[in-house]
Design a protein around this motif. Structure first.
Motif, PDB file in Angstrom:
ATOM      1  N   ASN A 181      56.170  71.978  44.113  1.00 12.57           N
ATOM      2  CA  ASN A 181      56.604  73.322  43.705  1.00 12.57           C
ATOM      3  C   ASN A 181      55.644  73.926  42.691  1.00 12.57           C
ATOM      4  O   ASN A 181      55.409  75.137  42.698  1.00 12.57           O
ATOM      5  N   GLN A 182      55.097  73.062  41.835  1.00 12.67           N
ATOM      6  CA  GLN A 182      54.214  73.573  40.776  1.00 12.67           C
ATOM      7  C   GLN A 182      52.824  73.914  41.343  1.00 12.67           C
ATOM      8  O   GLN A 182      52.012  74.522  40.670  1.00 12.67           O
ATOM      9  N   VAL A 183      52.574  73.526  42.587  1.00 10.38           N
ATOM     10  CA  VAL A 183      51.297  73.874  43.228  1.00 10.38           C
ATOM     11  C   VAL A 183      51.507  75.068  44.169  1.00 10.38           C
ATOM     12  O   VAL A 183      50.889  76.116  44.029  1.00 10.38           O
TER      13      VAL A 183
ATOM     14  N   ARG B 274      48.264  77.674  43.525  1.00 13.32           N
ATOM     15  CA  ARG B 274      47.790  78.034  44.867  1.00 13.32           C
ATOM     16  C   ARG B 274      46.295  78.276  44.887  1.00 13.32           C
ATOM     17  O   ARG B 274      45.605  77.904  45.840  1.00 13.32           O
ATOM     18  N   LEU B 275      45.817  78.918  43.824  1.00  8.93           N
ATOM     19  CA  LEU B 275      44.391  79.218  43.756  1.00  8.93           C
ATOM     20  C   LEU B 275      43.581  77.919  43.736  1.00  8.93           C
ATOM     21  O   LEU B 275      42.605  77.759  44.487  1.00  8.93           O
ATOM     22  N   ALA B 276      44.028  76.988  42.896  1.00  6.39           N
ATOM     23  CA  ALA B 276      43.307  75.714  42.798  1.00  6.39           C
ATOM     24  C   ALA B 276      43.362  74.976  44.135  1.00  6.39           C
ATOM     25  O   ALA B 276      42.342  74.450  44.615  1.00  6.39           O
ATOM     26  N   ALA B 277      44.555  74.964  44.752  1.00  4.12           N
ATOM     27  CA  ALA B 277      44.696  74.251  46.031  1.00  4.12           C
ATOM     28  C   ALA B 277      43.855  74.940  47.109  1.00  4.12           C
ATOM     29  O   ALA B 277      43.235  74.277  47.951  1.00  4.12           O
TER      30      ALA B 277
ATOM     31  N   GLY C  11      43.469  67.984  49.845  1.00  2.54           N
ATOM     32  CA  GLY C  11      44.522  68.518  48.977  1.00  2.54           C
ATOM     33  C   GLY C  11      45.754  68.930  49.775  1.00  2.54           C
ATOM     34  O   GLY C  11      45.806  68.769  51.001  1.00  2.54           O
ATOM     35  N   PRO C  12      46.748  69.494  49.070  1.00  2.00           N
ATOM     36  CA  PRO C  12      48.035  69.753  49.722  1.00  2.00           C
ATOM     37  C   PRO C  12      47.970  70.722  50.901  1.00  2.00           C
ATOM     38  O   PRO C  12      48.802  70.644  51.803  1.00  2.00           O
TER      39      PRO C  12
END
Ligand SMILES: Cc1cc2nc3c(=O)[nH]c(=O)nc-3n(C[C@H](O)[C@H](O)[C@H](O)COP(=O)(O)OP(=O)(O)OC[C@H]3O[C@@H](n4cnc5c(N)ncnc54)[C@H](O)[C@@H]3O)c2cc1C
Length: 536
Positions: free
Chosen positions: A309-311, A318-321, A331-332
């Motif tokens: 949820n925190q991603v 979201r930007l990092a992922a 990644g996710p």
């Protein structure tokens, strides 16, 4: 379009396999007709993109069932892929063969050659297993990747809970003689991209000059002369067209559209066809019957530590992922959200595992109309434990509602209509209650869940299930493989009873639903079918 040896209707999971296998013989001309369009879309290629294709009319038939008494009168949403790759282009990519007994049941339903020892080598023939240590087993074109090391760290609590309850924890849910257990779901991804049936099987074969793929080509009926299929009528670009088959017509339009096409072609329940003014070619009430599906539910939990949820639920996350995905294909965003789970017995006395569990490191308890909830995770750390029972016995139907091919068929799932299915639901929810109450899970659960399966009565569990459960999109069985006298539509070689040169090859032929996800068994059916067709 001209004359072909084989005409395949539907470039979905099964159709992609057949197109590749049948066109391997360069002396055969093969036509593959697909109602949808190209699958060259980012949201199909990127694994987590299935959150977006879930409602996208550009790639999805977006069916709705009839209101169902088992669901308290609710209608269920049934996405189906309408795109090259079919449902394998929009599915959650979980790859699970099911249990050996599933196929022994197929054989025992009057289908010699379909038992576990017959089909297990077929599975192996097209799989390429990428193990968690990076080693590769098998050299088939379909990538089955064990991404366990990349799954969210909260997995440790679920494994520990399983061990606390004495549930077997396994490295490979598809071991050579799977007996169930808790483990990580393998997924159809290849180097961080979805590996659909189109990617694995069709795309490499499209270089062959004897294979023609026509997209946006919706078949309206099979042309039948006497009792033999001789071709198909279809619409492409607003124009009516015909194609002729010297050899066979093979329907791979999926569990919803294949029975629809048979009925539109005059093969189905005689009284229904007569009522709709369709000349009866072969009366068989089983066409469209035999419908089975898995019905699933999620229980939502607040977590004591960060989850996906925190991603997925925050802009920085979201930007990092997103950057990580674009730069490294990891990644996710390169995974699904169904990360752990497995097939287990709700009580030690059960003869086979009877429930399939899911442990997802994300929660979306707040509903957003028309949006797949996984795109809108809860604003606090959360996760899901869910289940669907393995082998529901409720049987429904799919029938045309009109002689017009573009009108959607009527889907009547008849969910939860047997006592056994209700008992399995209650026992499965009770098992989740026990998992939730383990010491291991108590360390992860921040609050009691909104609906608490550990404290609810049987009646409350059932009422909640009727109110909230939904399809997990495993429709099958609508053109069952069995002798005609035993309610079959196709024989053990997948030939439509009563008609020559016409076969069905897709999830509609399952004699009974398998215990787990239906993509793997559909691919197996198609590989076996290719051998049967080539043998004549
Ligand atoms: C959202 C979703 C998630 C899922 N998740 C999983 C999962 O994680 N794991 C798993 O194992 N299974 C999953 N499934 C189920 C699995 O994908 C299906 O069981 C499997 O793909 C069925 O294959 P099929 O060949 O029978 O049909 P499909 O793959 O649906 O193919 C049918 C094809 O025929 C085409 N077609 C239909 N009618 C016509 C016509 N008249 N003319 C021309 N073409 C036509 C369709 O457009 C489609 O391309 C999921 C399904 C969905 C929808």
């Amino acid at each position: 379009m001209g004359e072909f040896d084989y005409i395949i209707v539907g470039a979905g999971s099964a159709g992609c396999v057949l197109a590749e296998r049948l066109s391997a013989d360069r002396s055969k001309r093969v036509l593959l007709l697909e109602a949808g369009g190209s699958d060259r879309r980012f949201r199909i290629r990127m694994p987590i993109g299935y959150g977006r294709t879930f409602h996208d009319p550009a790639v999805n038939w977006r069916y709705t069932t009839e209101p169902d008494p088992g669901l308290g009168g609710r209608a269920a949403y049934w996405p189906r892929g309408k795109v090259v790759g079919g449902s394998s282009s929009i599915n959650a990519m979980v790859y699970c063969r099911g249990l050996p007994g599933d196929y022994d049941d197929w054989r025992d339903a009057g289908n010699p050659g379909w038992g576990w020892t017959d089909v297990e080598p077929v599975f192996r023939s097209f799989e390429r297993r990428i193990r968690r240590d990076g080693s590769q087993h098998g050299d088939g074109p379909l990538w089955v990747s064990d991404r366990e090391p990349e799954y969210h760290p909260i997995k440790r609590h679920f494994y520990a809970a399983a061990r606390e309850l004495g549930l077997p924890v396994v490295d490979d849910l598809d071991g050579s003689a799977p007996e169930g257990g808790i483990g990580a779901y393998a997924v159809n991804t290849r180097k961080g991209l979805r590996c659909s049936a189109a990617d694995a099987f069709l795309r490499p074969a499209l270089a062959r000059s004897n294979l023609v793929l026509a997209i946006h080509a919706r078949v309206e009926r099979v042309a039948i002369r006497g009792c033999r299929a001789v071709g198909v009528d279809y619409v492409q670009g607003g124009r009516r067209r015909q194609a002729t088959a010297r050899g066979e017509v093979v329907l791979c339009a999926g569990a919803v559209n294949t029975p629809q096409l048979l009925q539109l072609s005059g093969i189905g329940p005689g009284d229904l066809l007569q009522r709709l003014g369709i000349p009866v070619v072969h009366a068989n009430a089983a066409v469209g019957g035999g419908l089975q599906d898995h019905l699933g539910i999620s229980y939502f939990y607040r977590a004591t530590e960060p989850t996906l949820n925190q991603v997925l639920g925050t802009w920085p996350g979201r930007l990092a992922a997103g950057l990580r995905y674009l730069l490294t294909r990891s990644g996710p965003l390169s995974l699904g959200v169904n990360q752990l789970g497995g097939l287990v017995r709700t009580s030690p006395g059960a003869s086979r595992p009877n429930t399939q569990l899911y442990f997802n490191p994300v929660s979306y308890s707040i509903e957003h109309a028309g949006k797949r909830p996984l795109l809108k995770p809860d604003p606090y750390p959360g996760f899901i434990i869910g289940f669907n029972t393995c082998r529901p016995t409720s049987v429904g139907r799919i029938d045309i509602a009109s002689p017009e091919p573009e009108r959607p068929p009527r889907i009547t799932p008849n969910y939860l209509s047997t006592d056994r299915d209700i008992e399995d639901v209650i026992a499965s929810a009770r098992l989740i209650g026990r998992i939730q109450e383990t010491e291991a899970m108590r360390a992860l659960v921040a609050d009691r869940p909104v609906f608490d399966p550990a404290r609810a009565s049987d009646e409350e569990i059932l009422a909640d299930f009727r109110a909230r459960s939904g399809s997990v999109f495993h429709a099958c069985g609508t053109c069952r493989m069995a002798p005609e006298s035993a309610g079959g539509v196709v024989d053990g070689e997948l030939r439509v009873h009563g008609i020559r040169a016409l076969r069905v090859v897709d999830a509609s032929v399952f004699p009974n639903i398998t215990s787990a996800n239906t993509h793997a068994p559909t691919l197996m059916v198609a590989h076996k079918a290719a051998r049967l067709i080539a043998a004549g």
